[in-house]
Design an enzyme around this catalytic site. Structure first.
Site, mmCIF file in Angstrom:
data_model
loop_
_atom_site.group_PDB
_atom_site.id
_atom_site.type_symbol
_atom_site.label_atom_id
_atom_site.label_comp_id
_atom_site.label_asym_id
_atom_site.label_seq_id
_atom_site.Cartn_x
_atom_site.Cartn_y
_atom_site.Cartn_z
ATOM 1 N N PHE A 176 19.483 -6.343 34.965
ATOM 2 C CA PHE A 176 19.648 -7.565 35.773
ATOM 3 C C PHE A 176 20.968 -8.289 35.508
ATOM 4 C CE2 PHE A 176 15.054 -6.985 34.949
ATOM 5 C CZ PHE A 176 14.700 -6.539 36.221
ATOM 6 N N ARG A 177 21.998 -7.495 35.183
ATOM 7 C CA ARG A 177 23.348 -8.050 34.961
ATOM 8 C C ARG A 177 23.406 -9.057 33.810
ATOM 9 N NH1 ARG A 177 26.850 -5.055 37.683
ATOM 10 N NH2 ARG A 177 25.503 -3.799 38.958
#
Ligand SMILES: Cc1cc2nc3c(=O)[nH]c(=O)nc-3n(C[C@H](O)[C@H](O)[C@H](O)COP(=O)(O)O)c2cc1C
Length: 200
Positions: A176-177
């Site tokens: 999720f970055r």
């Protein structure tokens, strides 16, 4: 940013570990890195080069000294390097100033290159305009005949640079970055590294 002192070797150890993992996984040129330089007018330029040596003295690459990068580094030795390994989802940023490698080091590396690559180094006026490919091929033929089966010395316009790092950033992909970014900044007296972590 949290600041912790770490052993001098730490960023170089991590660099060596990540390089060795890249060597096992990456399809091509695991030691390829982007080299960013800046010209006299402050305009940046970037291209790939191959890492040919890395230890606590710095990161070494070889090139034509009259090339665009060679001229830019002569005018301004500050430079940045970037490794990116798609297979590992990792990047390493390195910043510092370059200095020339010794002629002896350059001779040893040049002698290790394939014969055709050594002839290519003589024949290529790297980064200069050419009339057409025929011009380059004629130069290759000229130097192939000139050197015959004998030794091929290193051209004096071909050598290496060693970037002495002042800053490293190790970037690791996370879900999720929410990536991880660990930094190492060289102390003012160059006796050790301040370790930090920055937001993704
Ligand atoms: C994967 C890869 C590795 C490269 N390695 C080198 C290298 O070690 N030395 C070099 O002079 N050029 C290397 N090149 C070519 C450079 O990217 C560049 O085209 C050339 O050096 C001229 O750059 P300049 O005009 O900015 O000086 C490499 C290119 C690629 C794609």
């Amino acid at each position: 940013m949290t600041q912790k002192m770490s052993a001098f070797g730490k960023p170089f150890e991590t660099l060596a570990e990540w390089l060795s993992e890249a060597e096992k996984k990456e399809l091509n040129d695991p030691t390829a890195m982007a080299l960013a330089t800046v010209n006299e007018r402050g305009m940046p330029s970037v291209r790939m080069v191959l890492l040919k040596g890395a230890d606590e003295n710095g990161l070494v690459f070889y090139t034509n000294l009259e090339s665009r990068k060679g001229q830019e580094l002569r005018a301004n030795p500050n430079a940045a390097l970037l490794f990116h390994w798609k297979s590992l989802r990792r990047q390493i940023r390195v910043e510092g100033a370059v200095e020339p490698v010794t002629p002896e080091e350059a001779d040893i590396y040049f002698a290790s290159r394939a014969r055709a690559s050594r002839i290519g180094a003589w024949a290529s006026k790297q980064s200069s305009e050419m009339e057409g490919r025929f011009e380059f091929e004629a130069a290759i033929a000229k130097y192939t005949a000139k050197f015959g089966a004998g030794d091929i010395p290193r051209p004096d316009f071909w050598s290496g640079f060693r970037l002495k790092p002042k800053y490293f950033e190790f970037w690791n992909d996370k879900m999720f970055r929410l990536h991880e970014r660990k930094t190492y900044t060289l102390n003012d007296n160059e006796s050790g590294w301040a370790q930090g972590e920055i937001y993704p």
